[in-house]
Design a protein around this motif. Structure first.
Motif, short mmCIF file in Angstrom:
data_model
loop_
_atom_site.label_atom_id
_atom_site.label_comp_id
_atom_site.label_asym_id
_atom_site.label_seq_id
_atom_site.Cartn_x
_atom_site.Cartn_y
_atom_site.Cartn_z
N ASP A 1 -6.03 -0.79 1.32
CA ASP A 1 -6.42 -2.34 2.26
C ASP A 1 -5.15 -2.59 3.01
OD1 ASP A 1 -4.69 -2.64 -0.02
OD2 ASP A 1 -5.66 -4.25 -0.88
N LEU A 2 -4.43 -1.73 3.28
CA LEU A 2 -3.13 -2.08 3.85
C LEU A 2 -3.59 -2.00 5.55
CD1 LEU A 2 0.03 -2.79 3.98
CD2 LEU A 2 0.45 -0.47 4.45
N PRO A 3 -3.51 -2.99 6.37
CA PRO A 3 -3.94 -2.88 7.51
C PRO A 3 -2.94 -2.22 8.26
CG PRO A 3 -4.03 -5.10 6.81
CD PRO A 3 -3.34 -4.51 5.67
N ALA A 4 -3.51 -1.36 9.23
CA ALA A 4 -2.62 -0.41 10.12
C ALA A 4 -1.55 -1.26 10.92
CB ALA A 4 -3.52 0.41 11.33
N THR A 5 -1.78 -2.41 11.08
CA THR A 5 -0.72 -3.20 11.75
C THR A 5 0.37 -3.52 11.04
OG1 THR A 5 -1.81 -5.16 11.17
CG2 THR A 5 -2.32 -4.61 13.43
N LEU A 6 0.30 -3.61 9.87
CA LEU A 6 1.30 -3.86 8.82
C LEU A 6 2.33 -2.35 8.61
CD1 LEU A 6 -0.18 -6.46 6.14
CD2 LEU A 6 1.40 -6.89 8.22
N ALA A 7 1.38 -1.53 8.45
CA ALA A 7 1.73 -0.01 8.51
C ALA A 7 2.86 0.38 9.62
CB ALA A 7 0.80 0.74 8.13
N TYR A 8 2.50 -0.17 10.71
CA TYR A 8 3.20 0.17 11.76
C TYR A 8 4.69 -0.81 11.77
CZ TYR A 8 0.06 3.21 14.04
OH TYR A 8 -0.87 4.20 14.09
N ARG A 9 4.35 -1.98 11.15
CA ARG A 9 5.51 -2.98 11.10
C ARG A 9 6.50 -2.34 10.15
NH1 ARG A 9 4.11 -8.93 10.04
NH2 ARG A 9 3.30 -8.62 11.80
N MET A 10 6.18 -1.85 8.98
CA MET A 10 6.92 -0.79 8.10
C MET A 10 7.81 0.07 8.74
SD MET A 10 4.60 -0.92 4.59
CE MET A 10 5.81 -0.23 3.44
N TYR A 11 7.24 0.74 9.78
CA TYR A 11 7.77 1.94 10.33
C TYR A 11 9.33 2.02 10.50
CZ TYR A 11 8.61 5.99 13.44
OH TYR A 11 9.19 7.12 14.16
N TRP A 12 9.97 0.98 11.04
CA TRP A 12 11.09 0.67 11.28
C TRP A 12 12.05 0.87 10.03
CZ3 TRP A 12 12.82 1.65 15.81
CH2 TRP A 12 12.17 1.48 16.67
#
Length: 376
Positions: free
Chosen positions: A187-198
């Motif tokens: 259920d983790l939105p892709a937008t939040l996954a990309y935020r975690m990338y850094w």
């Protein structure tokens, strides 16, 4: 004829309860547990109410090991009253744990009361329940320690609201142990996954790029936001970078700003010019490009290069030139180069563009860059 009439007389149970000996109490537990756990239909409604009444009156007056055994045996019973199951859930953790973990009679209000007033051990037992509602989840995140929250994130059957997921993603910047469980959640939105990338590790960065898809509407929004930001970005840095940005802006307007130009600038050791050029082509702040250049693994640089359509050969040259700049000498082919080129071939262009567009859109990344951990 009910169970009590068949062999377990109420008077006999009360007599056992009045007897203070360990053997009598143990026999009491055995008899009551046997009644609750007997085949369906054995206890009628009146008898069930009677047994719950007896237990509710006596439960706090029997030894801990007796209560512990009773809770263990009745953990999954659906015949307990809400009052009785609530009493057991609020008891010492040795007694409460099986009830908190398994009993489906516990209401959210009861669970939240335990979360607010009992220990982290109680909260941990709730976090691993077969199902955890979003209200209970919010309370666990508010009151629980890191062990509790990590267990909750790892529980696939826990409902976590988007607001709570956003909070946990922010927390994961400083708490590595939250990162992988969060990226494992469906259920983790892709937008939040990309935020975690850094701030995630190299292995988890690959997962973000390879596995998370992004909705086309969100991509359109990201492009629009990036365009607006680009038009509004009028503040220029002083000195060399200021001049470099002015030059690449002019080259871009004339259609001469290309990957070839960036590689030429790197070979001529005009690093600011290369950074400014890559920043302009990718639509990213120069701080992000500098961060990508300093990152030892080269993965951020790979994503940016992929997003602007660099060929594998061009990226190889860029990566080696960046390595050479960092080391102050000639870059050599290493296992790191082999690894990053393998990753470059695996990255989907659509995913790379999605990541970059979200970095463009979320202005909070600019501030986040200053306090991120150095890449390992």
């Amino acid at each position: 004829m009910g169970a009590l009439d068949k062999g377990y007389k109420a008077e006999e149970l009360i007599r056992l309860a009045a007897n203070k000996s360990v053997s009598a109490r143990s026999e009491l537990v055995e008899n009551i547990a046997d009644l609750f756990l007997s085949p369906g239909g054995r206890l009628n409604e009146h008898e069930r109410a009677l047994m719950n009444d007896i237990l509710s009156k006596l439960i706090l007056n029997v030894e801990q090991h007796v209560r512990q055994e009773l809770a263990r045996r009745l953990a999954e019973s659906m015949d307990l009253s809400h009052d009785l199951v609530g009493m057991l859930a609020n008891d010492k953790i040795e007694i409460a744990r099986p009830i908190l973990e398994k009993n489906k009679l516990l209401k959210d209000e009861q669970l939240i009361e335990v979360i607010r007033n009992r220990t982290d051990a109680h909260r941990l037992a709730i976090a691993v329940r077969e199902f955890v509602s979003s209200d209970v989840t919010d309370a666990l995140i508010e009151h629980g320690n890191e062990d509790v929250v990590e267990a909750l994130i790892n529980n696939d059957n826990s409902e976590i609201s988007e607001a709570s997921l956003e909070y946990l993603v922010a927390e994961s910047k400083n708490l590595d142990r939250f990162q992988e469980p969060l990226l494992n959640r469906q259920d983790l939105p892709a937008t939040l996954a990309y935020r975690m990338y850094w701030w995630v590790s190299a292995a988890l960065r690959r997962r973000v790029i390879r596995e998370f898809e992004i909705d086309e509407t969100l991509l359109d929004d990201a492009i629009e936001m990036a365009t607006k930001h680009s038009l509004q970005e009028t503040v220029e840095e002083d000195g060399v970078m200021d001049k470099a940005q002015k030059l690449v802006r002019k080259l871009d307007e004339e259609g001469e700003l290309t990957s070839t130009f960036i590689l030429q600038a790197m070979r001529q050791e005009k690093i600011n010019l290369a950074v400014a050029g890559l920043s302009r082509i990718a639509g990213l702040n120069v701080k992000i490009i500098w961060r990508a250049f300093r990152e030892r693994t080269g993965e951020s640089l790979a994503v940016i290069a992929k997003s602007i359509g660099m060929s594998k050969e061009e990226f190889t040259s860029l990566f080696l030139l960046v390595m050479q700049t960092r080391s102050g000498g000639k870059a050599r082919a290493t296992s790191l180069l082999k690894s990053i080129l393998s990753m470059y071939g695996d990255i989907k262009i659509s995913n790379a563009k999605a990541a970059v567009r979200h970095w463009q859109r979320d202005l909070g990344y600019q501030d986040a860059l200053t306090d991120m951990k150095e890449a390992i």
